[in-house]
Write an enzyme that holds these catalytic residues in place. Sequence first.
Site, PDB file in Angstrom:
ATOM      1  N   HIS A 225       0.819  -1.214   0.000  1.00 48.28           N
ATOM      2  CA  HIS A 225       0.000   0.000   0.000  1.00 48.28           C
ATOM      3  C   HIS A 225       0.859   1.273   0.000  1.00 48.28           C
ATOM      4  O   HIS A 225       0.801   2.085  -0.908  1.00 48.28           O
ATOM      5  CB  HIS A 225      -0.900   0.041   1.249  1.00 48.28           C
ATOM      6  CG  HIS A 225      -1.794  -1.153   1.434  1.00 48.28           C
ATOM      7  ND1 HIS A 225      -2.893  -1.406   0.635  1.00 48.28           N
ATOM      8  CD2 HIS A 225      -1.759  -2.146   2.353  1.00 48.28           C
ATOM      9  CE1 HIS A 225      -3.496  -2.513   1.049  1.00 48.28           C
ATOM     10  NE2 HIS A 225      -2.830  -2.988   2.081  1.00 48.28           N
TER      11      HIS A 225
HETATM   12  O1  RIB Z   1      -5.040   0.300   4.624  1.00 49.48           O
HETATM   13  C1  RIB Z   1      -3.638   0.221   4.442  1.00 49.48           C
HETATM   14  C2  RIB Z   1      -2.950   1.240   5.285  1.00 49.48           C
HETATM   15  O2  RIB Z   1      -3.194   0.970   6.653  1.00 49.48           O
HETATM   16  C3  RIB Z   1      -1.418   1.206   5.131  1.00 49.48           C
HETATM   17  O3  RIB Z   1      -0.905   2.487   5.355  1.00 49.48           O
HETATM   18  C4  RIB Z   1      -0.985   0.291   6.221  1.00 49.48           C
HETATM   19  O4  RIB Z   1       0.350   0.573   6.674  1.00 49.48           O
HETATM   20  C5  RIB Z   1      -1.974   0.649   7.290  1.00 49.48           C
HETATM   21  O5  RIB Z   1      -1.492   1.816   7.948  1.00 49.48           O
END
Ligand code: RIB
Length: 324
Positions: free
Chosen positions: A253
């Site tokens: 992500h």
């Molecule tokens: O939904 C994904 C996000 O939430 C990313 O930033 C992961 O590190 C968590 O913080």
Amino acid sequence: MARGGECASQCGCVGCNPRPVNIVIDCDPGHDDAVAILLAHQHADVFGITTVSGNASLENTTRNALSLVELIGVDTPVHSGADRPLLGEPVHAGHVHGQTGLGGVELDEPQRKVASSEASEFLLAVAQEVSDLWVVAIGPLTNVAHAINRDANFASRIAGISMMGGSAGVGNATRVAEFNVWADPEAADVVFGSGANIKMCGLNLTHQLKTDDGLIEQLKDANKPVPDLIAQLFEFMHMRMEELMGERRSALHDPCAVLALTHPGLLTFEQRAVAVELAGTHTRGMTVVDERTTRRRDPPNAEVAYQIDAEGAMSTICAALLNY
Ligand code: RIB
Ligand code: CA
């Protein structure tokens, strides 16, 4: 300021931005935050890291950030920030990242200390000192919201906010809400209402970029401490994802929010109006994206990412990790 140095792949990257972009990283390390931090230090000029409660407690996310900068030997200052959202109690994601936030590895207690415990104050100060500064926001947006609430000029003083958060599709924390926005919807609402240039990499995008066991093998084959540590982090995530999702793959992500600035050619964005649901029984924390094609749709307040060249992105990330 830790210089971005030369492009990790000697500019062999797909869509590489030839001039290192000036950034600060607001994060909640977090496995994918860790990869984003290492990627950023290969391709951007990183002027600081601010930490926030999110994947784990502020104490853990801050310790993890200090351990990571110590691991890669950069002088990037770490400033701790908010230990709770603007409203309500903090929520964490131990079921994904482990209690410490970096499950799967045993990191030594960092020798490095935080530069301050006033993340929003640091954000305001560095925005005054550094031109064309982007805030890479890859955790709940509490610190960024505090900075905006403290100085209405902050949003116009920075070049923009490249965030991992929200979704133009499915949620993960709930059916429709993504964790970073869901953990502090009021903060996200402040950010989307600030007038800042926003690049939003939501789950609809980041789910296109997933690791596999082949990447773990590549990192291990390098026989170097940093790639080996990241391989251990991925191994942990693959185990967790197998339990939670039935597949040994985990979405990268947070690195997407870095690539949006360092390798813009890898992503495609559309101008969209994005609102944050604050009150819905089933939808609190949802980013409501106006996808209507009619001219009557709401004026855009963000660039929302819809496509990523996953192969190019993965090879860029892998090259950056192998460069340590
Ligand atoms: O939904 C994904 C996000 O939430 C990313 O930033 C992961 O590190 C968590 O913080
Ligand atoms: Ca994160």
